[in-house]
Design a protein around this motif. Structure first.
Motif, PDB file in Angstrom:
ATOM      1  N   LYS A   1      19.677  -4.355  21.542  1.00 17.04           N
ATOM      2  CA  LYS A   1      19.445  -4.135  22.847  1.00 17.04           C
ATOM      3  C   LYS A   1      19.753  -5.215  23.855  1.00 17.04           C
ATOM      4  O   LYS A   1      19.632  -5.039  25.198  1.00 17.04           O
ATOM      5  N   VAL A   2      19.931  -6.294  23.314  1.00 17.59           N
ATOM      6  CA  VAL A   2      20.306  -7.447  24.037  1.00 17.59           C
ATOM      7  C   VAL A   2      21.793  -7.600  24.459  1.00 17.59           C
ATOM      8  O   VAL A   2      22.862  -7.481  24.104  1.00 17.59           O
ATOM      9  N   THR A   3      21.876  -7.935  25.914  1.00 19.13           N
ATOM     10  CA  THR A   3      23.163  -8.476  26.574  1.00 19.13           C
ATOM     11  C   THR A   3      22.854  -9.965  26.897  1.00 19.13           C
ATOM     12  O   THR A   3      21.934 -10.009  27.694  1.00 19.13           O
ATOM     13  N   VAL A   4      23.828 -10.721  26.878  1.00 18.65           N
ATOM     14  CA  VAL A   4      23.734 -12.175  27.263  1.00 18.65           C
ATOM     15  C   VAL A   4      24.453 -11.915  28.661  1.00 18.65           C
ATOM     16  O   VAL A   4      25.478 -11.541  28.825  1.00 18.65           O
TER      17      VAL A   4
ATOM     18  N   ARG B   1      19.329  -2.397  29.118  1.00 19.94           N
ATOM     19  CA  ARG B   1      19.541  -3.486  28.212  1.00 19.94           C
ATOM     20  C   ARG B   1      18.546  -4.508  28.532  1.00 19.94           C
ATOM     21  O   ARG B   1      18.000  -4.721  29.668  1.00 19.94           O
ATOM     22  N   ASP B   2      18.210  -5.359  27.534  1.00 16.38           N
ATOM     23  CA  ASP B   2      17.418  -6.500  27.772  1.00 16.38           C
ATOM     24  C   ASP B   2      18.441  -7.602  27.829  1.00 16.38           C
ATOM     25  O   ASP B   2      19.351  -8.100  27.071  1.00 16.38           O
ATOM     26  N   CYS B   3      18.262  -8.283  29.149  1.00 18.15           N
ATOM     27  CA  CYS B   3      19.359  -9.175  29.530  1.00 18.15           C
ATOM     28  C   CYS B   3      18.682 -10.518  29.092  1.00 18.15           C
ATOM     29  O   CYS B   3      17.515 -10.850  29.840  1.00 18.15           O
ATOM     30  N   ILE B   4      19.521 -11.332  28.847  1.00 21.50           N
ATOM     31  CA  ILE B   4      19.044 -12.879  28.605  1.00 21.50           C
ATOM     32  C   ILE B   4      20.011 -13.607  29.393  1.00 21.50           C
ATOM     33  O   ILE B   4      21.215 -13.528  29.228  1.00 21.50           O
ATOM     34  N   LEU B   5      19.393 -13.933  30.450  1.00 21.67           N
ATOM     35  CA  LEU B   5      20.261 -14.961  31.348  1.00 21.67           C
ATOM     36  C   LEU B   5      20.130 -16.398  30.833  1.00 21.67           C
ATOM     37  O   LEU B   5      19.223 -16.947  30.704  1.00 21.67           O
TER      38      LEU B   5
ATOM     39  N   ALA C   1      26.358 -10.044  20.559  1.00 21.17           N
ATOM     40  CA  ALA C   1      25.654  -9.080  21.496  1.00 21.17           C
ATOM     41  C   ALA C   1      26.633  -9.262  22.624  1.00 21.17           C
ATOM     42  O   ALA C   1      27.716 -10.140  22.827  1.00 21.17           O
ATOM     43  N   PRO C   2      26.615  -8.006  23.521  1.00 16.43           N
ATOM     44  CA  PRO C   2      27.827  -7.951  24.609  1.00 16.43           C
ATOM     45  C   PRO C   2      27.461  -9.135  25.723  1.00 16.43           C
ATOM     46  O   PRO C   2      26.297  -9.436  25.712  1.00 16.43           O
TER      47      PRO C   2
END
Ligand code: R5P
Length: 249
Positions: free
Chosen positions: A171-174, A221-225, A194-195
C-alpha cells in the motif's frame, strides 16, 4: 583486550565535538574504542577553545561532529578540533559529519549569491581534514567540492528496515516533497519496490514554500514523504496537505 581492540591496535582515535555526544559515545562503544579526552570550551565572549588531552601523533583520528543547529558553532568547533589535531601531528584526520550543514547552498540561486557549501568544503579541507565521511549528502555532487576523498554513506538500509516493520508494503507510495529530492525518494522506493510520487513545489521566497501539483497516484495509498532537511517545516507540511487534498479529490 577484545578482538576488535586488538585489531585497532590503539591506532584509531575517536574525538567528539559537542554536536551529538550520544552518537559519538555509541560509535565508541560499538568500536570498543574510548573517546579521546578532549576539552571543547568557551571563553566569556563565546570564542571556542579546544585542547586534545591525549597524544595523537601518527594516529588515525576520526572527529565526529555534525554541522547541525547551531550550525556555525558546530562548524567552528569542527574546524578548530581539526586544526588542533593537525598541529598535534595526527597521521590522518577524517571528519565524520553525519549532518552536513550548508549543503543546500550548493549553487547560485540568483545573481550575487554565494555557494556556501563549497566555502564550507574549503574550510574543512584547509583546516586539515584528509577525508570526510557523511550520510545522505543533500546532493551527491557536493563530493566534488572537495579535493579530498568523501565517503557519502546511505541511511536507506536503516529506513528500509523500519518501513518494512511498520507498513504493509503493497500500500506504500514513496513521495518526494520536491523535484530536487527525486533521487533520494527513488532510492527508497526502489529498495522497497514501491511506486514513486513527486510534489512539484515552487518556492516564491527563501523560507517559504508553495505546493503546486502532485505527480503520481496517491489515492488510497500510505504515503511516505522523504526529505533530508526540515528547516521551517513548510516543505513537508505543504506536501502532506497536498497529498491529503489529492487523496480526497
Ligand atoms: C530543499 O532543497 C531541501 O531538501 C528541503 O526540502 C528544504 O530545505 C526544507 O526546508 P523547509 O523545512 O524550510 O521547507
Amino acid at each position: 583486550m577484545s578482538g576488535r581492540q586488538a585489531k585497532n591496535n590503539g591506532t584509531i582515535k575517536l574525538v567528539a565535538g559537542n554536536s551529538n555526544r550520544a552518537l559519538a559515545e555509541t560509535i565508541a562503544a560499538h568500536l570498543e574504542t574510548p573517546l579521546t579526552k578532549a576539552t571543547v570550551r568557551r571563553f566569556a565572549d563565546m570564542e571556542i577553545f579546544v585542547e586534545i588531552e591525549e597524544n595523537v601523533r601518527g594516529q588515525d583520528v576520526f572527529v565526529v561532529q555534525s554541522t547541525s543547529f547551531p550550525t556555525n558553532d558546530h562548524l567552528m568547533e569542527l574546524l578548530i578540533l581539526t586544526d588542533a589535531l593537525r598541529r598535534s601531528s595526527a597521521r590522518r584526520i577524517t571528519a565524520v559529519i553525519p549532518y552536513f550543514g550548508y549543503a543546500r547552498q550548493d549553487r547560485k540561486p540568483g545573481p550575487r549569491t554565494p555557494i556556501s557549501a563549497k566555502l564550507v568544503a574549503n574550510l574543512i579541507t584547509h583546516a586539515g581534514a584528509d577525508r570526510v565521511m557523511t550520510v545522505d549528502l543533500h546532493a551527491g555532487q557536493i563530493q566534488g567540492f572537495f579535493d579530498i576523498p568523501v565517503d557519502n554513506l546511505y541511511a536507506s538500509p536503516v529506513m528500509v528496515r523500519d518501513v518494512k516493520e511498520r507498513y504493509e508494503l503493497g500500500k506504500v507510495t514513496v513521495v518526494s516533497p520536491d523535484v530536487g529530492g527525486v533521487v533520494r525518494a527513488r532510492g527508497l522506493a526502489k529498495r522497497i519496490d514501491a511506486p514513486l510520487a513527486i510534489i512539484d513545489k515552487r518556492r516564491e521566497r527563501p523560507g517559504e514554500s508553495e505546493v503546486m501539483n502532485v505527480i503520481g497516484d496517491v489515492e488510497g495509498r500510505d504515503c511516505i514523504l522523504i526529505d533530508d532537511i526540515v528547516d521551517s517545516g513548510g516543505t513537508l507540511c505543504n506536501a502532506a496537505e497536498a497529498l491529503l487534498k489529492k487523496g480526497r479529490d
